[in-house]
Design a protein around this motif. Structure first.
Motif, PDB file in Angstrom:
ATOM      1  N   ASP A  52      27.772  34.194  37.363  1.00 20.93           N
ATOM      2  CA  ASP A  52      27.652  35.047  36.180  1.00 20.93           C
ATOM      3  C   ASP A  52      28.678  36.184  36.175  1.00 20.93           C
ATOM      4  O   ASP A  52      28.893  36.793  35.136  1.00 20.93           O
ATOM      5  CB  ASP A  52      26.249  35.643  36.097  1.00 20.93           C
ATOM      6  CG  ASP A  52      25.184  34.571  35.963  1.00 20.93           C
ATOM      7  OD1 ASP A  52      25.487  33.545  35.334  1.00 20.93           O
ATOM      8  OD2 ASP A  52      24.079  34.762  36.491  1.00 20.93           O
ATOM      9  N   ALA A  53      29.266  36.467  37.313  1.00 17.14           N
ATOM     10  CA  ALA A  53      30.154  37.637  37.392  1.00 17.14           C
ATOM     11  C   ALA A  53      31.372  37.534  36.471  1.00 17.14           C
ATOM     12  O   ALA A  53      31.586  38.421  35.660  1.00 17.14           O
ATOM     13  CB  ALA A  53      30.600  37.845  38.835  1.00 17.14           C
ATOM     14  N   PRO A  54      32.181  36.474  36.541  1.00 23.00           N
ATOM     15  CA  PRO A  54      33.369  36.441  35.696  1.00 23.00           C
ATOM     16  C   PRO A  54      33.035  36.478  34.207  1.00 23.00           C
ATOM     17  O   PRO A  54      33.751  37.068  33.425  1.00 23.00           O
ATOM     18  CB  PRO A  54      34.044  35.122  36.092  1.00 23.00           C
ATOM     19  CG  PRO A  54      33.536  34.840  37.464  1.00 23.00           C
ATOM     20  CD  PRO A  54      32.123  35.339  37.448  1.00 23.00           C
ATOM     21  N   ALA A  55      31.937  35.818  33.804  1.00 20.15           N
ATOM     22  CA  ALA A  55      31.573  35.827  32.392  1.00 20.15           C
ATOM     23  C   ALA A  55      31.319  37.244  31.915  1.00 20.15           C
ATOM     24  O   ALA A  55      31.671  37.619  30.798  1.00 20.15           O
ATOM     25  CB  ALA A  55      30.341  34.959  32.176  1.00 20.15           C
ATOM     26  N   GLU A  56      30.712  38.058  32.774  1.00 20.90           N
ATOM     27  CA  GLU A  56      30.453  39.440  32.406  1.00 20.90           C
ATOM     28  C   GLU A  56      31.709  40.288  32.555  1.00 20.90           C
ATOM     29  O   GLU A  56      32.031  41.096  31.686  1.00 20.90           O
ATOM     30  CB  GLU A  56      29.334  39.990  33.295  1.00 20.90           C
ATOM     31  CG  GLU A  56      28.948  41.421  32.955  1.00 20.90           C
ATOM     32  CD  GLU A  56      27.810  41.918  33.826  1.00 20.90           C
ATOM     33  OE1 GLU A  56      27.503  43.113  33.739  1.00 20.90           O
ATOM     34  OE2 GLU A  56      27.260  41.126  34.595  1.00 20.90           O
ATOM     35  N   LEU A  57      32.416  40.087  33.644  1.00 19.40           N
ATOM     36  CA  LEU A  57      33.626  40.879  33.874  1.00 19.40           C
ATOM     37  C   LEU A  57      34.677  40.659  32.799  1.00 19.40           C
ATOM     38  O   LEU A  57      35.351  41.595  32.370  1.00 19.40           O
ATOM     39  CB  LEU A  57      34.227  40.508  35.232  1.00 19.40           C
ATOM     40  CG  LEU A  57      33.580  41.085  36.485  1.00 19.40           C
ATOM     41  CD1 LEU A  57      34.214  40.468  37.715  1.00 19.40           C
ATOM     42  CD2 LEU A  57      33.713  42.584  36.524  1.00 19.40           C
ATOM     43  N   ARG A  96      34.597  40.383  29.803  1.00 18.58           N
ATOM     44  CA  ARG A  96      34.419  41.111  28.555  1.00 18.58           C
ATOM     45  C   ARG A  96      35.109  42.464  28.585  1.00 18.58           C
ATOM     46  O   ARG A  96      35.478  43.003  27.554  1.00 18.58           O
ATOM     47  CB  ARG A  96      32.924  41.296  28.246  1.00 18.58           C
ATOM     48  CG  ARG A  96      32.164  39.983  28.067  1.00 18.58           C
ATOM     49  CD  ARG A  96      30.761  40.251  27.561  1.00 18.58           C
ATOM     50  NE  ARG A  96      29.990  39.018  27.499  1.00 18.58           N
ATOM     51  CZ  ARG A  96      29.099  38.646  28.414  1.00 18.58           C
ATOM     52  NH1 ARG A  96      28.843  39.436  29.435  1.00 18.58           N
ATOM     53  NH2 ARG A  96      28.446  37.517  28.289  1.00 18.58           N
ATOM     54  N   TRP A  97      35.240  43.050  29.789  1.00 18.50           N
ATOM     55  CA  TRP A  97      35.831  44.387  29.834  1.00 18.50           C
ATOM     56  C   TRP A  97      36.794  44.593  30.991  1.00 18.50           C
ATOM     57  O   TRP A  97      37.302  45.675  31.196  1.00 18.50           O
ATOM     58  CB  TRP A  97      34.728  45.467  29.898  1.00 18.50           C
ATOM     59  CG  TRP A  97      33.461  45.073  30.599  1.00 18.50           C
ATOM     60  CD1 TRP A  97      32.363  44.489  30.040  1.00 18.50           C
ATOM     61  CD2 TRP A  97      33.137  45.222  31.985  1.00 18.50           C
ATOM     62  NE1 TRP A  97      31.394  44.268  30.978  1.00 18.50           N
ATOM     63  CE2 TRP A  97      31.831  44.721  32.187  1.00 18.50           C
ATOM     64  CE3 TRP A  97      33.830  45.741  33.082  1.00 18.50           C
ATOM     65  CZ2 TRP A  97      31.199  44.715  33.418  1.00 18.50           C
ATOM     66  CZ3 TRP A  97      33.185  45.743  34.314  1.00 18.50           C
ATOM     67  CH2 TRP A  97      31.890  45.227  34.470  1.00 18.50           C
ATOM     68  N   ILE A  98      37.080  43.539  31.766  1.00 20.02           N
ATOM     69  CA  ILE A  98      38.056  43.626  32.853  1.00 20.02           C
ATOM     70  C   ILE A  98      38.979  42.421  32.763  1.00 20.02           C
ATOM     71  O   ILE A  98      38.511  41.288  32.646  1.00 20.02           O
ATOM     72  CB  ILE A  98      37.367  43.665  34.234  1.00 20.02           C
ATOM     73  CG1 ILE A  98      36.552  44.942  34.389  1.00 20.02           C
ATOM     74  CG2 ILE A  98      38.402  43.595  35.350  1.00 20.02           C
ATOM     75  CD1 ILE A  98      35.833  45.039  35.721  1.00 20.02           C
ATOM     76  N   SER A  99      40.273  42.669  32.797  1.00 19.05           N
ATOM     77  CA  SER A  99      41.233  41.571  32.738  1.00 19.05           C
ATOM     78  C   SER A  99      41.253  40.810  34.057  1.00 19.05           C
ATOM     79  O   SER A  99      40.735  41.276  35.076  1.00 19.05           O
ATOM     80  CB  SER A  99      42.633  42.109  32.435  1.00 19.05           C
ATOM     81  OG  SER A  99      43.110  42.873  33.536  1.00 19.05           O
ATOM     82  N   LEU A 100      41.879  39.626  34.033  1.00 20.39           N
ATOM     83  CA  LEU A 100      41.969  38.826  35.259  1.00 20.39           C
ATOM     84  C   LEU A 100      42.752  39.579  36.332  1.00 20.39           C
ATOM     85  O   LEU A 100      42.384  39.561  37.505  1.00 20.39           O
ATOM     86  CB  LEU A 100      42.642  37.484  34.950  1.00 20.39           C
ATOM     87  CG  LEU A 100      42.913  36.580  36.155  1.00 20.39           C
ATOM     88  CD1 LEU A 100      41.622  36.253  36.896  1.00 20.39           C
ATOM     89  CD2 LEU A 100      43.622  35.302  35.714  1.00 20.39           C
ATOM     90  N   PHE A 153      40.005  32.221  43.846  1.00 20.78           N
ATOM     91  CA  PHE A 153      40.143  30.978  43.097  1.00 20.78           C
ATOM     92  C   PHE A 153      38.983  30.785  42.130  1.00 20.78           C
ATOM     93  O   PHE A 153      39.162  30.333  40.993  1.00 20.78           O
ATOM     94  CB  PHE A 153      40.236  29.779  44.044  1.00 20.78           C
ATOM     95  CG  PHE A 153      41.605  29.568  44.616  1.00 20.78           C
ATOM     96  CD1 PHE A 153      42.703  29.406  43.790  1.00 20.78           C
ATOM     97  CD2 PHE A 153      41.804  29.523  45.986  1.00 20.78           C
ATOM     98  CE1 PHE A 153      43.968  29.213  44.313  1.00 20.78           C
ATOM     99  CE2 PHE A 153      43.063  29.337  46.524  1.00 20.78           C
ATOM    100  CZ  PHE A 153      44.154  29.177  45.692  1.00 20.78           C
ATOM    101  N   ALA A 154      37.760  31.126  42.584  1.00 22.07           N
ATOM    102  CA  ALA A 154      36.592  30.980  41.704  1.00 22.07           C
ATOM    103  C   ALA A 154      36.716  31.889  40.489  1.00 22.07           C
ATOM    104  O   ALA A 154      36.412  31.496  39.359  1.00 22.07           O
ATOM    105  CB  ALA A 154      35.310  31.296  42.479  1.00 22.07           C
ATOM    106  N   ALA A 155      37.165  33.132  40.717  1.00 21.90           N
ATOM    107  CA  ALA A 155      37.343  34.061  39.595  1.00 21.90           C
ATOM    108  C   ALA A 155      38.418  33.557  38.634  1.00 21.90           C
ATOM    109  O   ALA A 155      38.243  33.598  37.411  1.00 21.90           O
ATOM    110  CB  ALA A 155      37.711  35.444  40.119  1.00 21.90           C
ATOM    111  N   ALA A 156      39.536  33.074  39.188  1.00 17.20           N
ATOM    112  CA  ALA A 156      40.611  32.574  38.326  1.00 17.20           C
ATOM    113  C   ALA A 156      40.138  31.382  37.499  1.00 17.20           C
ATOM    114  O   ALA A 156      40.437  31.286  36.298  1.00 17.20           O
ATOM    115  CB  ALA A 156      41.821  32.182  39.173  1.00 17.20           C
ATOM    116  N   ASN A 157      39.395  30.460  38.123  1.00 12.21           N
ATOM    117  CA  ASN A 157      38.877  29.306  37.383  1.00 12.21           C
ATOM    118  C   ASN A 157      37.932  29.729  36.277  1.00 12.21           C
ATOM    119  O   ASN A 157      37.952  29.188  35.167  1.00 12.21           O
ATOM    120  CB  ASN A 157      38.160  28.339  38.342  1.00 12.21           C
ATOM    121  CG  ASN A 157      39.130  27.569  39.214  1.00 12.21           C
ATOM    122  OD1 ASN A 157      40.277  27.362  38.840  1.00 12.21           O
ATOM    123  ND2 ASN A 157      38.667  27.148  40.384  1.00 12.21           N
TER     124      ASN A 157
END
Length: 404
Positions: free
Chosen positions: A88-93, A95-99, A143-147
Motif C-alpha cells: 500500500d505504500a507506493p500507492a499512497e506515496l 499521490r504526494w511524493i515523486s519517485l 525495485f518494489a517501489a519503482a515497479n
C-alpha cells in the motif's frame, strides 16, 4: 544425544543468531523513528509535508523495518515479503511524493539502518551479515517501489487516454462546453489556447503507435494536442495559432505527416477549446467532400472546400458561399455581378467578355479586380473561378427557394 542437541539448537539465518533477530524485532520502532528524524533533518522538502503525511512515512518505515526482520528469517520469500510489506505504500506515496523523492527516502532509511544495525551484532561475522542483508533488502525495496510507481503511471496513462478520448468525442459531437472544458483542464490543457481540429486517416491499426507518432510530431513543433482514433479516422485538436507567422502556418503541415497517406482536412482556428466543435464540424464536412477535389492540398482547409461541401449537401457551406461571395457581388450592383457572370461563361477570355458587354477590356479588368477585392476570389484563377461559379449557382437556388 547429539541429534537431540541439534534439534534444540536455535536456527541461524543469514549467519545471525535467534537472539539478534529478537533484538531486531524489538528495535524496529526505534529504527523507524530514527530514520524519519534523519529525513526531517536532511531533506528540506520533507518538512513541508503535512503531519498526516509524515506519520504515513513513519508507518511505512516501520513496516519496512518489520519486513527486514521477516526477510532475514526467510530469504527464499524475500521478494514476496518485501512486496507485501510495501503493497500500500507506493500507492499512497505516489499521490504526494515523486519517485525520485521516494528513492531518496529509501536511500536515507538504509543509511540509518547501516549506522544502527552493528550494535545488535554479537561478533564481526554477524555485523557483516547485517550490513549485507540491509543492502540487499534495500535493493529489493527500491525495485518494489519503482515497479509500483511504474504501475501507477501506467494506470494514470490509461485513464488519461480514456479521458482524452472523451474530450475529443465531446468536441466532435458538440457536447456541453463545461463538461469538455473540465475534462480538458484535468489533462492540463490551457483554456486560453486557440484550437484547430485536424481529421484524416490513422497511420496504423495500433492505437499506442498512433499516439506516439502524433505526440512526437507535436513536440517537434511545440504544440499541445488532444487526439482520438475513432474507427477509420483520426481526430487531432491542435493548440495555438495556425496563421500569422510562417512557423505557425507550417505547424499543421508538419502535423499532417502523422496521418496515413490520403486527404487531411483542417477546420477553422477558433479562439478556444469551447468553440472547437465548430472547427470539428467543418473539418469532418470537408473530409467527406474532399473526394470531389483530387488536387486538394494536404492538409486542406475546410474553407477551401466550400464548393465540394455545398455540393454534398452541407448547409453551412451554402450559407458561407452566399454570405461571402454571392451577396457581396449582388450588393455591389448589377454591373459588377453581370461582368463576373459573363466572364465565367466566356471561359475566362477577357476579350470575349468585353465584346459581350460592349466595353473595353480594361473596364472588364477593373471590374474583375473590384470583384476580387470584395470576395477574396480572383476570377482569373481556375480554382477561384469554380468557387465563384458554385457560389453564384447556390445563391440563385437559394433565392428560388425563398431562403435568400
Amino acid at each position: 544425544m547429539a541429534e537431540a542437541i541439534t534439534k534444540r539448537r536455535p536456527p541461524r539465518h543469514h549467519g545471525l543468531s535467534a537472539k539478534t533477530l529478537r533484538q531486531l524485532e524489538r528495535a524496529t520502532g526505534r529504527l523507524a523513528t530514527a530514520s524519519v528524524a534523519a529525513m526531517e533533518a536532511r531533506l528540506p522538502w520533507f518538512g513541508r509535508l503535512t503531519a498526516d503525511q509524515r506519520a504515513s512515512v513513519l508507518l511505512i518505515t516501520q513496516a519496512g523495518a518489520a519486513g527486514f526482520v521477516a526477510w532475514l528469517r526467510d530469504s527464499k520469500e524475500a521478494l514476496k515479503l518485501t512486496t507485501e510489506a510495501f503493497r500500500d505504500a507506493p500507492a499512497e506515496l505516489s499521490r504526494w511524493i515523486s519517485l525520485r523523492q521516494a528513492v531518496g527516502l529509501v536511500r536515507l532509511a538504509i543509511e540509518v539502518f547501516e549506522e544502527e544495525l552493528p550494535e545488535f551484532a554479537v561478533n564481526e561475522a554477524e555485523r557483516a551479515a547485517l550490513i549485507e542483508g540491509i543492502l540487499r533488502y534495500g535493493r529489493e525495496i527500491a525495485f518494489a517501489a519503482a515497479n509500483s510507481y511504474a504501475a501507477a503511471a501506467e494506470a494514470r496513462g490509461a485513464w488519461d487516454a480514456r479521458l482524452e478520448a472523451l474530450v475529443v468525442d465531446g468536441i466532435v459531437r458538440g457536447d456541453a462546453e463545461e463538461s469538455v472544458l473540465s475534462r480538458a483542464a484535468a489533462l492540463g490543457w490551457d483554456p486560453s489556447l486557440k484550437a484547430t481540429v485536424l481529421v484524416g486517416t490513422p497511420p496504423s491499426d495500433d492505437p499506442p503507435a498512433v499516439v506516439f507518432e502524433v505526440r512526437s510530431r507535436a513536440a517537434r513543433v511545440s504544440r499541445s494536442v488532444l487526439l482520438s482514433v475513432q474507427g477509420s479516422r483520426l481526430v487531432v485538436v491542435v493548440g495555438g495559432p495556425t496563421d500569422g507567422t510562417q512557423k505557425d502556418r507550417e505547424a499543421l503541415g508538419k502535423l499532417s505527416l502523422a496521418f496515413a497517406d490520403g486527404p487531411v482536412v483542417a477546420g477553422p482556428t477558433v479562439p478556444s477549446l469551447a468553440e472547437a466543435h465548430h472547427s470539428a464540424a467543418e473539418a469532418l464536412s470537408g473530409l467527406r467532400a474532399i473526394v470531389g477535389w483530387p488536387a486538394a492540398p494536404r492538409p486542406a482547409r475546410s474553407s477551401e472546400l466550400l464548393p465540394e461541401r455545398a455540393l454534398s449537401g452541407d448547409a453551412e457551406a451554402e450559407r458561407r458561399l452566399i454570405e461571402e461571395i454571392a451577396k457581396p457581388l449582388e450588393d455591389a450592383g448589377p454591373t459588377l455581378l453581370t461582368t463576373v457572370e459573363t466572364y465565367l461563361e466566356s471561359g475566362g477570355v477577357l476579350e470575349t467578355c468585353a465584346r459581350e458587354l460592349f466595353v473595353h477590356p480594361n473596364t472588364v479588368r477593373y471590374r474583375l479586380k473590384k470583384a476580387s477585392e470584395l470576395t477574396g476570389r480572383n476570377p482569373a484563377e481556375p480554382r477561384d473561378a469554380l468557387v465563384l461559379r458554385i457560389a453564384l449557382t447556390v445563391g440563385r437556388l437559394a433565392r428560388a427557394r425563398g431562403i435568400w
